[in-house]
Scaffold this motif. Structure first.
Motif, mmCIF file in Angstrom:
data_model
loop_
_atom_site.group_PDB
_atom_site.id
_atom_site.type_symbol
_atom_site.label_atom_id
_atom_site.label_comp_id
_atom_site.label_asym_id
_atom_site.label_seq_id
_atom_site.Cartn_x
_atom_site.Cartn_y
_atom_site.Cartn_z
ATOM 1 N N HIS A 1 32.401 51.063 -11.642
ATOM 2 C CA HIS A 1 32.840 51.129 -10.248
ATOM 3 C C HIS A 1 31.899 50.381 -9.301
ATOM 4 N N LEU A 2 30.769 49.888 -9.811
ATOM 5 C CA LEU A 2 29.771 49.261 -8.945
ATOM 6 C C LEU A 2 29.804 47.744 -9.079
ATOM 7 N N TYR A 3 29.113 47.071 -8.163
ATOM 8 C CA TYR A 3 29.100 45.601 -8.156
ATOM 9 C C TYR A 3 27.880 45.132 -7.361
ATOM 10 N N GLY A 4 27.517 43.878 -7.582
ATOM 11 C CA GLY A 4 26.350 43.344 -6.876
ATOM 12 C C GLY A 4 25.070 44.036 -7.316
ATOM 13 N N GLU A 5 24.211 44.317 -6.352
ATOM 14 C CA GLU A 5 22.963 45.036 -6.620
ATOM 15 C C GLU A 5 23.157 46.515 -6.325
ATOM 16 N N SER A 6 22.339 47.368 -6.957
ATOM 17 C CA SER A 6 22.450 48.802 -6.664
ATOM 18 C C SER A 6 21.095 49.491 -6.769
#
Length: 292
Positions: free
Chosen positions: A192-197
């Motif tokens: 469900h995530l994208y880019g940086e976290s």
């Protein structure tokens, strides 16, 4: 192999009459996605003679996100907004080309004991929107998407994730997610995530790749799509991030911009008191004197 690239511990910082735990910016990691500044306020008990008073001060090139766990703050700004921020609500103020605001204990609470606890966050604007007209939005807690998956409680504070969208009017692709659990269990949300976290542990802890991480730590991931861990019982965590910008962002006091010249211009403008003023409030925070 661990997916944790960097561990950032809260560092004490003074914001006037109030101490906070600073998470971003950090010398080894200035931003996570578009998130450029995060302070953990409290928890602190203010007695009848103490109040939270952040006098009028300016911003450019960013949006502020205020999210309280306990307490209450009266927000006032040069657009004429005056609204009390309560736990669970989101205050989203976009500075753009320039805005001034204050944050104080509301009048009806100034002679009372008060607990203060929350997050103060800055989100940098895309370069094309850095000089947009300032705007303000206040979203009540009941309007923020919240749901349960087994024993896990989720809140999408801002942005897009899990096929859901928060009503907070963000200007780039980002997410800020609250996860709470009373029991120990596995969490796998990388899809469900994208880019940086980054993952901030407010209470409790998590376990990842045989390592245990505790409260007041910010974990920056090597790869946001590999976000898998075990959350400990009675834990509250915040996962935030998104697509990073191509251009570097500079920060000086309350000013954020892709241009150092623009920051210098804003600094001189504030020193000359040429920013708009909040109606009925002649106080202000001077530009800080350099410390040597």
């Amino acid at each position: 192999m661990s997916n944790v690239q960097l561990i950032i511990e809260e560092r004490a910082a003074d914001i006037g009459n109030f101490m906070v735990g600073r998470l971003l910016p950090f010398r080894q990691k200035r931003m996570v996605g578009p998130f450029i500044y995060i302070d953990h306020m409290g928890p602190v008990k203010l007695c009848e003679r103490e109040n939270f008073d952040v006098l009028p001060h300016p911003h450019i090139g960013l949006s502020t996100l205020t999210f309280l766990f306990e307490g209450s703050i009266m927000h006032r700004d040069t657009l004429g907004n005056a609204i009390e921020i309560k736990p669970g609500a989101v205050n989203w103020m976009t500075a753009g080309k320039g805005i001034v605001h204050s944050e104080r204990t509301p009048e009806h609470l100034r002679d009372s004991e008060l607990f203060m606890h929350g997050l103060q966050i800055w989100v940098a604007l895309p370069k094309a929107l850095e000089e947009m007209d300032p705007t303000f939005s206040h979203i009540e807690a009941k309007d923020i998407p919240s749901w349960k998956e087994g024993d896990l409680e989720f809140t999408l504070v801002a942005g897009e994730a899990f096929g859901k969208k928060s009503p907070v009017p963000v200007f780039s692709k980002l997410f800020m997610i609250e996860i709470k659990s009373k029991t120990k269990q596995k969490v796998n949300i990388g899809e469900h995530l994208y880019g940086e976290s980054g993952l901030y542990i407010l209470e409790g802890g998590i376990e990842s790749d045989g390592n245990v991480y505790e409260a007041k730590q910010l974990l920056v991931a090597k790869d946001s799509t590999l976000c898998e861990f075990t959350i400990q019982e009675n834990s509250s965590i915040y996962i935030f991030g998104g697509e990073p910008f191509e251009e570097e962002r500079f920060i000086d006091w309350n000013f954020v911009s892709s241009s150092k010249e623009r920051i210098e211009e804003a600094k001189q403008k504030w020193k000359a008191q040429e920013f708009p003023k909040i109606k009925g409030d002649n106080e202000y925070i001077p530009y800080p004197t350099p410390r040597f």
